[in-house]
Scaffold this active site. Sequence first.
Site, mmCIF file in Angstrom:
data_model
loop_
_atom_site.group_PDB
_atom_site.id
_atom_site.type_symbol
_atom_site.label_atom_id
_atom_site.label_comp_id
_atom_site.label_asym_id
_atom_site.label_seq_id
_atom_site.Cartn_x
_atom_site.Cartn_y
_atom_site.Cartn_z
ATOM 1 C CG ASP A 205 -1.924 1.093 1.262
ATOM 2 O OD1 ASP A 205 -2.762 1.137 0.346
ATOM 3 O OD2 ASP A 205 -1.883 1.917 2.191
ATOM 4 C CD GLU A 250 -2.273 2.571 -3.540
ATOM 5 O OE1 GLU A 250 -3.388 3.051 -3.797
ATOM 6 O OE2 GLU A 250 -1.852 2.397 -2.377
#
Length: 559
Positions: A205, A250
């Site tokens: 993330d 990401e």
Amino acid sequence: MRITDTSDLWWKNAVVYCLDVETYMDWNSDGVGDLEGLAQRLDHLADLGVTCLWLMPFYPTAGRDDGYDITDYYAVDPRLGTLGDLVEMIRTAKDRGMRVIADLVVNHTSDQHPWFQSAKASTDSPYRDFYVWREDEPPDTSDQVVFPDAEDGIWTHSPETGTWYLHRFYAEQPDLDVTNPRVRDEIAKIMGFWLELGLSGFRVDAVPFLLETAGVDEESAAHFPDPHAYLRALRAFLGRRTGSGVLLGEVNLPFEQQAEFFGGQDGDELTMQFDFNTMQQMYLSLARGDAGPLAASLAARPEISPDSQWGTFVRNHDELTLDKLGDDERAEVFAAFGPEEEMQVYDRGLIRRLPPMLAGDPRRVRMVYSLLFSLPGTPVLFYGEEIGMGEDLSAGSRLSVRTPMQWTSGDNGGFSDAPAKQLTRPVVDGGFAPEFVNVADQRRDPDSLLSFMKLLIRRYRESPELGWGGFQLLEQPHAAVLAHLCTWDDGALVAVHNLGAEPLTVPLTVPGCGATHRLEDLLTAGGAQLADDGSVELALEGYGFRWLRVVAEDSRRIL
């Protein structure tokens, strides 16, 4: 073609499927999806053709950011099950031919995490330097917030010690200080723990925020001069522990910066990255009925290591971000696919799923998914895409697409036997309700979207040139058409997609081919013979598409 190579770098032609355990299948009838319910639905995913499950956060949480505010990195949210349930699910998934990866959310913790509870209580806390603090009042940082609807700055005052802590996201999610070697050791320990339980890697993330040193004092930053060296260390650690694990990152940045996060030509940092740029240009092309923006983005992709891969997608678990488009371009996409204010968020994205954006037109929906699977890279699906689920705009923000999975036309869409008011989130109503969109009905319908998606995935898996091969745009005269060629050793596939409503005849030439080659349709019966110069004319319906395998006279591939 050495087909055995595809089992080595398995992620290069995988099919990744993202799901939220909480909204997938409730097996104990308490209104919350659970790991046992997921295990009961693994055969659906295996039948679909999924090869890698990506689990959204299943850890204990304070419940303020749908699981991304973690209070314990070494446990399972008790609402979802136990560590034993997780291991059983992973074991069963592997038996069905699926690897499992999970979200690694280590840019921040919850403010309810014991580390932060200790850190904010006293400057003498052993966890104080796990976070980033400042003693002087911060300047205006409203231009740096990620969620402008909820925050007006990236520093929040902590009254216990009269200082401010850094948070790139919500104030309830204080950032960890990655320049601290103890924090870095803890991250490695977290990864190692879950790898021992059977995971095959992580979706990482907010990678740029994880590596940044903004707000850290000069002395601490000096001990962390090369953040990318740390990313390389994490990749090496993963390799030592698993041999074939992946880090799917990401990184929503321009292409040239994304190349750095791959590790350049060495390919020793992130294994895969989502191609946010191409996704956004695809929606601009769809809005215009003009393949130009999409083609330009694909052509602009930087060259990457053979060990690296792009993750392609139509939709994900967050808002459909359009932040890389210009203001006028973004306005075009908003007008086409989300004209009402409730459909938009943060002035940069949409909170809708694809079928409602396309007014439920099955021709356009199928064309877009055909396009997704034909693009060079690894396709990533978000749960429910295989049946064409819609969104719940009343949920607001990113939760609008995180609704319960629709298994049957019965109560609660077959997600749970609990009373509707007890569900973790309401089931979608209206034209995309379970009455009209569900797995059970589509399993029995050979013309359903689910049946079509199974075909796409089977053909994608049979065509490793899509994930491994070289990519070339093919010249042709129609602005609405994207025609491209993917080649790998002796394998080649031509894909042609019409983004417009008008039927067309597309003339093109397949380089290096002639009258000894033919084109065989992979998605329907038919084909075409190439001329001596490799030219051919292909008919396309409005929003039509074709996948055509290039077959030489001596080819031994099964069609």
